[in-house]
Design a protein around this motif. Sequence first.
Motif, PDB file in Angstrom:
ATOM      1  N   ARG A 158     -28.845 -19.484  -4.078  1.00 22.68           N
ATOM      2  CA  ARG A 158     -29.395 -20.524  -3.206  1.00 22.68           C
ATOM      3  C   ARG A 158     -30.808 -20.232  -2.723  1.00 22.68           C
ATOM      4  NH1 ARG A 158     -23.629 -21.267  -0.052  1.00 22.68           N
ATOM      5  NH2 ARG A 158     -22.545 -22.235  -1.816  1.00 22.68           N
ATOM      6  N   VAL A 159     -31.119 -18.973  -2.486  1.00 21.27           N
ATOM      7  CA  VAL A 159     -32.495 -18.637  -2.106  1.00 21.27           C
ATOM      8  C   VAL A 159     -33.428 -18.983  -3.254  1.00 21.27           C
ATOM      9  CG1 VAL A 159     -34.077 -16.785  -1.462  1.00 21.27           C
ATOM     10  CG2 VAL A 159     -31.765 -16.839  -0.508  1.00 21.27           C
ATOM     11  N   TYR A 190     -37.893 -31.977 -12.941  1.00 23.34           N
ATOM     12  CA  TYR A 190     -37.474 -30.742 -13.611  1.00 23.34           C
ATOM     13  C   TYR A 190     -37.155 -29.655 -12.591  1.00 23.34           C
ATOM     14  CZ  TYR A 190     -39.900 -33.139 -17.453  1.00 23.34           C
ATOM     15  OH  TYR A 190     -40.336 -34.058 -18.365  1.00 23.34           O
ATOM     16  N   ALA A 191     -37.985 -29.545 -11.554  1.00 18.94           N
ATOM     17  CA  ALA A 191     -37.757 -28.526 -10.527  1.00 18.94           C
ATOM     18  C   ALA A 191     -36.463 -28.790  -9.765  1.00 18.94           C
ATOM     19  CB  ALA A 191     -38.941 -28.475  -9.569  1.00 18.94           C
ATOM     20  N   VAL A 192     -36.181 -30.056  -9.487  1.00 14.78           N
ATOM     21  CA  VAL A 192     -34.947 -30.408  -8.784  1.00 14.78           C
ATOM     22  C   VAL A 192     -33.736 -30.050  -9.640  1.00 14.78           C
ATOM     23  CG1 VAL A 192     -33.545 -32.343  -7.948  1.00 14.78           C
ATOM     24  CG2 VAL A 192     -35.975 -32.207  -7.349  1.00 14.78           C
ATOM     25  N   ILE A 193     -33.816 -30.317 -10.943  1.00 15.63           N
ATOM     26  CA  ILE A 193     -32.713 -29.976 -11.849  1.00 15.63           C
ATOM     27  C   ILE A 193     -32.504 -28.459 -11.882  1.00 15.63           C
ATOM     28  CG2 ILE A 193     -31.961 -29.966 -14.262  1.00 15.63           C
ATOM     29  CD1 ILE A 193     -33.405 -32.672 -14.578  1.00 15.63           C
ATOM     30  N   LEU A 231     -38.464 -21.435 -15.886  1.00 17.96           N
ATOM     31  CA  LEU A 231     -37.528 -21.342 -17.005  1.00 17.96           C
ATOM     32  C   LEU A 231     -37.420 -19.911 -17.534  1.00 17.96           C
ATOM     33  CD1 LEU A 231     -38.452 -24.607 -18.962  1.00 17.96           C
ATOM     34  CD2 LEU A 231     -36.402 -24.190 -17.578  1.00 17.96           C
ATOM     35  N   VAL A 232     -38.572 -19.244 -17.628  1.00 18.03           N
ATOM     36  CA  VAL A 232     -38.562 -17.864 -18.134  1.00 18.03           C
ATOM     37  C   VAL A 232     -37.836 -16.942 -17.167  1.00 18.03           C
ATOM     38  CG1 VAL A 232     -40.009 -15.861 -18.655  1.00 18.03           C
ATOM     39  CG2 VAL A 232     -40.618 -18.116 -19.559  1.00 18.03           C
ATOM     40  N   TRP A 233     -38.171 -17.021 -15.895  1.00 17.98           N
ATOM     41  CA  TRP A 233     -37.584 -16.111 -14.913  1.00 17.98           C
ATOM     42  C   TRP A 233     -36.082 -16.335 -14.709  1.00 17.98           C
ATOM     43  CZ3 TRP A 233     -42.217 -16.718 -11.051  1.00 17.98           C
ATOM     44  CH2 TRP A 233     -43.200 -15.758 -11.360  1.00 17.98           C
ATOM     45  N   PHE A 234     -35.681 -17.604 -14.657  1.00 19.17           N
ATOM     46  CA  PHE A 234     -34.298 -17.896 -14.297  1.00 19.17           C
ATOM     47  C   PHE A 234     -33.339 -17.981 -15.487  1.00 19.17           C
ATOM     48  CE2 PHE A 234     -36.406 -20.038 -10.533  1.00 19.17           C
ATOM     49  CZ  PHE A 234     -36.102 -19.010  -9.654  1.00 19.17           C
ATOM     50  N   PHE A 235     -33.836 -18.380 -16.646  1.00 20.97           N
ATOM     51  CA  PHE A 235     -32.925 -18.655 -17.754  1.00 20.97           C
ATOM     52  C   PHE A 235     -33.223 -17.841 -19.016  1.00 20.97           C
ATOM     53  CE2 PHE A 235     -33.253 -22.617 -15.210  1.00 20.97           C
ATOM     54  CZ  PHE A 235     -31.998 -22.556 -14.636  1.00 20.97           C
ATOM     55  N   VAL A 236     -34.455 -17.875 -19.476  1.00 22.97           N
ATOM     56  CA  VAL A 236     -34.794 -17.163 -20.709  1.00 22.97           C
ATOM     57  C   VAL A 236     -34.538 -15.670 -20.547  1.00 22.97           C
ATOM     58  CG1 VAL A 236     -36.656 -16.571 -22.313  1.00 22.97           C
ATOM     59  CG2 VAL A 236     -36.475 -18.906 -21.418  1.00 22.97           C
ATOM     60  N   SER A 237     -34.858 -15.124 -19.378  1.00 20.79           N
ATOM     61  CA  SER A 237     -34.678 -13.693 -19.144  1.00 20.79           C
ATOM     62  C   SER A 237     -33.209 -13.277 -19.174  1.00 20.79           C
ATOM     63  CB  SER A 237     -35.285 -13.298 -17.799  1.00 20.79           C
ATOM     64  OG  SER A 237     -34.589 -13.925 -16.732  1.00 20.79           O
ATOM     65  N   GLN A 238     -32.296 -14.246 -19.053  1.00 19.01           N
ATOM     66  CA  GLN A 238     -30.866 -13.935 -19.037  1.00 19.01           C
ATOM     67  C   GLN A 238     -30.247 -13.949 -20.435  1.00 19.01           C
ATOM     68  OE1 GLN A 238     -29.678 -12.971 -15.965  1.00 19.01           O
ATOM     69  NE2 GLN A 238     -31.870 -13.263 -15.568  1.00 19.01           N
ATOM     70  N   ILE A 239     -31.009 -14.338 -21.440  1.00 15.40           N
ATOM     71  CA  ILE A 239     -30.507 -14.359 -22.816  1.00 15.40           C
ATOM     72  C   ILE A 239     -30.370 -12.927 -23.321  1.00 15.40           C
ATOM     73  CG2 ILE A 239     -30.976 -15.120 -25.182  1.00 15.40           C
ATOM     74  CD1 ILE A 239     -32.578 -17.450 -23.980  1.00 15.40           C
ATOM     75  N   ASN A 240     -29.231 -12.622 -23.897  1.00 14.84           N
ATOM     76  CA  ASN A 240     -28.961 -11.249 -24.337  1.00 14.84           C
ATOM     77  C   ASN A 240     -29.836 -10.812 -25.513  1.00 14.84           C
ATOM     78  OD1 ASN A 240     -26.944 -10.777 -22.414  1.00 14.84           O
ATOM     79  ND2 ASN A 240     -25.384 -11.736 -23.694  1.00 14.84           N
ATOM     80  N   SER A 241     -30.066 -11.713 -26.437  1.00 18.40           N
ATOM     81  CA  SER A 241     -30.841 -11.376 -27.620  1.00 18.40           C
ATOM     82  C   SER A 241     -32.336 -11.326 -27.304  1.00 18.40           C
ATOM     83  CB  SER A 241     -30.584 -12.403 -28.726  1.00 18.40           C
ATOM     84  OG  SER A 241     -31.487 -12.221 -29.796  1.00 18.40           O
ATOM     85  N   GLN A 242     -32.957 -10.187 -27.540  1.00 16.27           N
ATOM     86  CA  GLN A 242     -34.400 -10.056 -27.335  1.00 16.27           C
ATOM     87  C   GLN A 242     -35.180 -10.967 -28.262  1.00 16.27           C
ATOM     88  OE1 GLN A 242     -36.116  -8.140 -25.004  1.00 16.27           O
ATOM     89  NE2 GLN A 242     -34.077  -7.879 -24.104  1.00 16.27           N
ATOM     90  N   THR A 243     -34.671 -11.144 -29.465  1.00 13.00           N
ATOM     91  CA  THR A 243     -35.348 -12.015 -30.433  1.00 13.00           C
ATOM     92  C   THR A 243     -35.371 -13.454 -29.949  1.00 13.00           C
ATOM     93  OG1 THR A 243     -34.672 -10.601 -32.280  1.00 13.00           O
ATOM     94  CG2 THR A 243     -35.340 -12.854 -32.807  1.00 13.00           C
ATOM     95  N   ALA A 294     -33.376 -26.290  -9.601  1.00 10.44           N
ATOM     96  CA  ALA A 294     -32.854 -25.874  -8.299  1.00 10.44           C
ATOM     97  C   ALA A 294     -31.374 -26.212  -8.162  1.00 10.44           C
ATOM     98  CB  ALA A 294     -33.653 -26.535  -7.180  1.00 10.44           C
ATOM     99  N   ALA A 295     -30.960 -27.376  -8.678  1.00  8.69           N
ATOM    100  CA  ALA A 295     -29.552 -27.772  -8.601  1.00  8.69           C
ATOM    101  C   ALA A 295     -28.672 -26.810  -9.398  1.00  8.69           C
ATOM    102  CB  ALA A 295     -29.383 -29.198  -9.110  1.00  8.69           C
ATOM    103  N   VAL A 296     -29.152 -26.411 -10.585  1.00 11.66           N
ATOM    104  CA  VAL A 296     -28.397 -25.454 -11.401  1.00 11.66           C
ATOM    105  C   VAL A 296     -28.285 -24.119 -10.680  1.00 11.66           C
ATOM    106  CG1 VAL A 296     -28.414 -24.136 -13.555  1.00 11.66           C
ATOM    107  CG2 VAL A 296     -28.994 -26.566 -13.584  1.00 11.66           C
TER     108      VAL A 296
END
Length: 226
Positions: A86-87, A72-75, A143-155, A77-79
């Motif tokens: 990259r950092v 999961y971490a490799v996936i 997941l929260v820091w990199f992806f969920v936090s980027q979702i526009n809808s707060q709900t 990181a790849a995304v």
Amino acid sequence: MLKNQNSISAKYAWTSGFLFALLLAAVKANSALLLRFDTGIISIVQNSMPTFVTDIMKAVTTIAEPKFAIVYAVIIAAVLWFMRLRVDAIWTLATLGGGDVVAYIFKEIAQRPRPRWNQVIPETGFSFPSGHTFGAVLIVFFLVWFFVSQINSQTVQKVCQIVLIIWVVLVMYSRVYLGAHYPSDVFAAFFLAVAWLAIARWLYNKFYDLVARYVETDAQGRHSRH
């Protein structure tokens, strides 16, 4: 991206580190109070083990295998690398890899045997802290820091966060339910993961410029500090 996310507060980091150290000391001292706490919870959790619940717990614990956490971490990181973050990609792999080393060292320090009763899935190795729980917490924070936090809808963000929290709870519950860990093992793994993530975030901020100098040369200011 990561530098724009709220870090774990110092209060929570220090509290988690203290609680982990307290549990480690109790395990090393063979605390009778801790054993009563553990056996009491185990008896409640394993009081009724219908087949369908056992099958669900087996599935949960399989998905949360530490070796899959690496995948999961490799996936992730790849995304992030594909997104030219990259950092962040390097930090993700380093945090999981370094965390696994830290958790292994504490396993060797504690050398706590696995519970001796009602093991649905026989496990080897030491019990404290839970590797499944540790890895699950790290992946959820990624997941929260990199992806969920980027979702526009707060709900939608809140729903995703709740689902991920439930997942961590299920992983922790499954390890006790299946007889692979004492409850204190999974709680200790949670506290250790939070403390380690706080340290990893501090290292990210401290060494970001150094790493970015080599891997972010064409990031077009995506990681601007302003």
